[in-house]
Design a protein around this motif. Sequence first.
Motif, PDB file in Angstrom:
ATOM      1  N   ARG A  26       0.832  -1.196   0.000  1.00  0.00           N
ATOM      2  CA  ARG A  26       0.000   0.000   0.000  1.00  0.00           C
ATOM      3  C   ARG A  26       0.869   1.249   0.000  1.00  0.00           C
ATOM      4  O   ARG A  26       1.979   1.214   0.529  1.00  0.00           O
ATOM      5  N   PRO A  27       0.425   2.351  -0.640  1.00  0.00           N
ATOM      6  CA  PRO A  27      -0.935   2.622  -1.122  1.00  0.00           C
ATOM      7  C   PRO A  27      -1.258   2.009  -2.479  1.00  0.00           C
ATOM      8  O   PRO A  27      -2.373   2.190  -2.981  1.00  0.00           O
ATOM      9  N   ASP A  28      -0.302   1.324  -3.118  1.00  0.00           N
ATOM     10  CA  ASP A  28      -0.608   0.655  -4.375  1.00  0.00           C
ATOM     11  C   ASP A  28      -1.350  -0.645  -4.080  1.00  0.00           C
ATOM     12  O   ASP A  28      -1.579  -0.993  -2.916  1.00  0.00           O
ATOM     13  N   THR A  29      -1.707  -1.377  -5.113  1.00  0.00           N
ATOM     14  CA  THR A  29      -2.449  -2.615  -4.893  1.00  0.00           C
ATOM     15  C   THR A  29      -2.164  -3.590  -6.010  1.00  0.00           C
ATOM     16  O   THR A  29      -1.601  -3.237  -7.049  1.00  0.00           O
ATOM     17  N   SER A  30      -2.515  -4.832  -5.793  1.00  0.00           N
ATOM     18  CA  SER A  30      -2.423  -5.889  -6.791  1.00  0.00           C
ATOM     19  C   SER A  30      -3.518  -6.903  -6.481  1.00  0.00           C
ATOM     20  O   SER A  30      -4.189  -6.819  -5.446  1.00  0.00           O
ATOM     21  N   LEU A  31      -3.705  -7.863  -7.364  1.00  0.00           N
ATOM     22  CA  LEU A  31      -4.760  -8.856  -7.144  1.00  0.00           C
ATOM     23  C   LEU A  31      -4.488  -9.670  -5.886  1.00  0.00           C
ATOM     24  O   LEU A  31      -5.403  -9.974  -5.119  1.00  0.00           O
ATOM     25  N   GLY A  32      -3.230 -10.044  -5.673  1.00  0.00           N
ATOM     26  CA  GLY A  32      -2.900 -10.790  -4.461  1.00  0.00           C
ATOM     27  C   GLY A  32      -3.133  -9.985  -3.204  1.00  0.00           C
ATOM     28  O   GLY A  32      -3.607 -10.524  -2.195  1.00  0.00           O
ATOM     29  N   LEU A  33      -2.829  -8.696  -3.250  1.00  0.00           N
ATOM     30  CA  LEU A  33      -3.048  -7.843  -2.086  1.00  0.00           C
ATOM     31  C   LEU A  33      -4.537  -7.666  -1.811  1.00  0.00           C
ATOM     32  O   LEU A  33      -4.960  -7.606  -0.645  1.00  0.00           O
ATOM     33  N   LEU A  34      -5.350  -7.583  -2.853  1.00  0.00           N
ATOM     34  CA  LEU A  34      -6.800  -7.480  -2.661  1.00  0.00           C
ATOM     35  C   LEU A  34      -7.355  -8.726  -1.983  1.00  0.00           C
ATOM     36  O   LEU A  34      -8.219  -8.642  -1.109  1.00  0.00           O
ATOM     37  N   ILE A  35      -6.860  -9.887  -2.388  1.00  0.00           N
ATOM     38  CA  ILE A  35      -7.305 -11.129  -1.758  1.00  0.00           C
ATOM     39  C   ILE A  35      -6.847 -11.181  -0.304  1.00  0.00           C
ATOM     40  O   ILE A  35      -7.586 -11.623   0.584  1.00  0.00           O
ATOM     41  N   ASN A  36      -5.636 -10.722  -0.040  1.00  0.00           N
ATOM     42  CA  ASN A  36      -5.135 -10.695   1.325  1.00  0.00           C
ATOM     43  C   ASN A  36      -5.989  -9.788   2.205  1.00  0.00           C
ATOM     44  O   ASN A  36      -6.305 -10.128   3.352  1.00  0.00           O
ATOM     45  N   ASP A  37      -6.380  -8.626   1.682  1.00  0.00           N
ATOM     46  CA  ASP A  37      -7.209  -7.702   2.454  1.00  0.00           C
ATOM     47  C   ASP A  37      -8.604  -8.268   2.725  1.00  0.00           C
ATOM     48  O   ASP A  37      -9.232  -7.918   3.730  1.00  0.00           O
ATOM     49  N   ALA A  38      -9.087  -9.129   1.826  1.00  0.00           N
ATOM     50  CA  ALA A  38     -10.467  -9.623   1.941  1.00  0.00           C
ATOM     51  C   ALA A  38     -10.564 -11.000   2.582  1.00  0.00           C
ATOM     52  O   ALA A  38     -11.672 -11.533   2.696  1.00  0.00           O
ATOM     53  N   LYS A  39      -9.437 -11.561   3.015  1.00  0.00           N
ATOM     54  CA  LYS A  39      -9.493 -12.945   3.511  1.00  0.00           C
ATOM     55  C   LYS A  39     -10.338 -13.086   4.774  1.00  0.00           C
ATOM     56  O   LYS A  39     -10.913 -14.147   5.025  1.00  0.00           O
ATOM     57  N   LEU A  40     -10.423 -12.018   5.570  1.00  0.00           N
ATOM     58  CA  LEU A  40     -11.234 -12.082   6.780  1.00  0.00           C
ATOM     59  C   LEU A  40     -12.708 -11.781   6.510  1.00  0.00           C
ATOM     60  O   LEU A  40     -13.546 -11.960   7.398  1.00  0.00           O
ATOM     61  N   SER A  41     -13.024 -11.338   5.296  1.00  0.00           N
ATOM     62  CA  SER A  41     -14.407 -10.986   4.952  1.00  0.00           C
ATOM     63  C   SER A  41     -15.051 -11.989   4.021  1.00  0.00           C
ATOM     64  O   SER A  41     -16.113 -11.711   3.459  1.00  0.00           O
ATOM     65  N   VAL A  42     -14.403 -13.148   3.840  1.00  0.00           N
ATOM     66  CA  VAL A  42     -14.893 -14.090   2.844  1.00  0.00           C
ATOM     67  C   VAL A  42     -16.269 -14.653   3.210  1.00  0.00           C
ATOM     68  O   VAL A  42     -17.048 -15.047   2.336  1.00  0.00           O
ATOM     69  N   GLN A  43     -16.616 -14.668   4.492  1.00  0.00           N
ATOM     70  CA  GLN A  43     -17.910 -15.175   4.903  1.00  0.00           C
ATOM     71  C   GLN A  43     -19.000 -14.105   4.809  1.00  0.00           C
ATOM     72  O   GLN A  43     -20.106 -14.390   4.332  1.00  0.00           O
ATOM     73  N   ASP A  44     -18.698 -12.894   5.206  1.00  0.00           N
ATOM     74  CA  ASP A  44     -19.708 -11.836   5.228  1.00  0.00           C
ATOM     75  C   ASP A  44     -19.815 -11.090   3.904  1.00  0.00           C
ATOM     76  O   ASP A  44     -20.907 -10.752   3.466  1.00  0.00           O
TER      77      ASP A  44
END
Length: 303
Positions: free
Chosen positions: A246-264
């Motif tokens: 960060r502050p840049d992003t990539s597909l892997g970083l997006l998945i890493n940020d969302a790993k705790l939200s995969v259920q909700d």
Amino acid sequence: MSSSLVTKAPQATPVLTTRQRTQMELVLRRFLRHRLAVGSLVLFLLIILFAFVGPLLWKYDYAYIDGPSFSPPSSEYPLGTDQAGHDLLGQSMRGTQQSLKISLLVALIATTFGALWGAVAGFYRGWADGLLMRIADVVLTLPSIAIAVTLSVNLQGGASWWGLALVLSFLAWAGISRVVRGVVLSLREQEFVEAAKAMGASDLRIIVRHLLPNALGTIIVAATVTIATTILAETALSFIGFGVQRPDTSLGLLINDAKLSVQDQPWLFYFPGLFIILIALTVNFIGDGLRDAFDPRQTLVRR
């Protein structure tokens, strides 16, 4: 009543004209018969347009936007927003762009360097082949993820996309060099190489002008495989926090940020994951089509 003989002028024999197809025309013809590869190429071009042209047309960028901290997919935010208020569509565009830039640069550097390394080893053989291939073997035995993590951590200012590309290129060229070496070992015994030597061509000219062009099919396939594997490697590094920062992003970083939200909020995880799967699959299918296209023994029409 007298009869007269009527003589007819001899009819002209029709002349059949043929045009010899060039090698590239034959390759293109065989590739277009591979429907899965052609469809994958179209989809891959659409992904490239999404990544590089999309940000110019979409009104939101990949950074923070003023609005709700969390929003499901809607007409305003087609892919929704995350808990920090990031527009997922804008982030997916930027993440896909960065991941593609990394994988394409790795494919360019690793394929070019690895092809030259393998061609030199296969052409000279003997002690030169042994020395060059032992160096390649050492690189192949390195634990890729561990080395990539170590090198990316020591990059000044963190891992930028080009720094990460250099790290992955260092780990990818060795496998390509071994593949190209095997092809050159068989090509160097061909008559056209002997003819080039008899005409006084230098070793460098033989390698660059004769051996590498005849190994082009293998090299292109190796490049496509490198693109697919680099996408997955970049995803793995970013997922564990050692890729693009960060502050840049990539597909892997997006998945890493969302790993705790995969259920909700599963779309935060699955949309970036879908792009990774599409890129890896389409590039692999394109590589299959190119492999068949450059192989003259492949004459069957793909259904």
